[in-house]
Design a protein around this motif. Structure first.
Motif: not given
Length: 264
Positions: A68, A105, A108
């Motif tokens: 990530d 978010t 991400r």
């Protein structure tokens, strides 16, 4: 059709369970050396144990790295000198109302679902092109074509994978390297089974029965009118990674059971 991937090295990201573990199994069964990847040593070791139990003679190794971030991808690349096959499977999902999805978010999802594939392809694709053979596959989703209202952030990231895959196929044109996307639909993965455990216990229904009910309620356009198995999705990926698929590149190949109501 006999698929022989002997002498090929494959990296399957986020491959310790579900569809991706089935892909790793299929590639290893076809003779490839397979590198599996997960976020932790425990998950990687569990995935390796599962594969070795089923395929004792398989050539396998694992690398723990969370993809990530750029740092996580670099951790993986330090332990992977080069590959012939790259399956970009790393991804996250989850429903959330659009107005509640904050910038963090969005970022991400973008970093995990899109940039992990960008970074790995940038690092590993050029050597494939120089060598004159390679396969890059992005595991997208039917949500790339059928954007879910409750997971717009997820759908956008999956659509981006289609654009990335098509662009990279053009970038690699004429090199002997193919780049494609595979779009699963509702699938009886580990995650789906975990989600259905309580319902199975309460109703006494099998996973297959609950999966079929889910498909008919949530994806009524399905032509097969059931969920796919992880093996059915993996079969498409293994084929796309094979020498037999040499004329398929830049494609978005659906294994969605006909959920997307489209003839192309």
């Amino acid at each position: 059709m006999y698929i022989d991937l002997s002498g090929k090295r494959a990296l399957v990201t986020a491959s310790t369970g579900g569809i991706s573990l089935a892909i790793a199994h299929g590639l290893a069964e076809s003779g490839a050396e397979v590198i599996i990847n997960g976020r932790s040593d425990d998950s990687v070791n569990h995935g390796l144990e599962t594969l070795r139990s089923a395929l004792p003679a398989a050539n396998l190794r694992g690398v723990a790295a969370n993809l990530d971030s750029a740092q996580g991808v670099e951790t993986l690349l330090k332990q992977v000198a080069g590959v012939d096959i790259l399956v970009n499977n790393a991804g996250i999902y989850g429903p959330q109302p659009f107005d509640e999805v904050d910038d963090a978010t969005w970022d991400r999802f973008w970093q995990t679902n899109v940039m992990s594939g960008v970074r790995l392809s940038r690092a590993l694709l050029p050597a494939m092109m120089t060598k004159g053979w390679g396969r890059v596959v992005f595991i997208s989703s039917e949500s790339a074509r059928n954007i879910p209202a409750d997971m717009i952030h997820y759908g956008v990231s999956k659509t981006a994978q289609l654009a990335l895959s098509r662009g990279l196929a053009k970038y690699a044109a004429g090199s002997g390297v193919t780049v494609n996307s595979v779009l699963p639909g509702p699938t009886m993965s580990d995650g789906f089974e975990a989600m259905m455990q309580e319902e199975m216990a309460k109703t006494g229904k099998s996973l297959e029965e609950l999966a079929k009910a889910f498909v008919m309620a949530e994806r009524p356009a399905s032509v097969i009118q059931r969920a796919a198995t992880v093996e059915e999705v993996a079969n498409m990926v293994v084929y796309v990674c094979s020498p037999q698929a040499s004329a398929t590149s830049g494609a978005a190949l659906r294994v969605d059971g006909g959920v997307v109501d489209d003839i192309v």
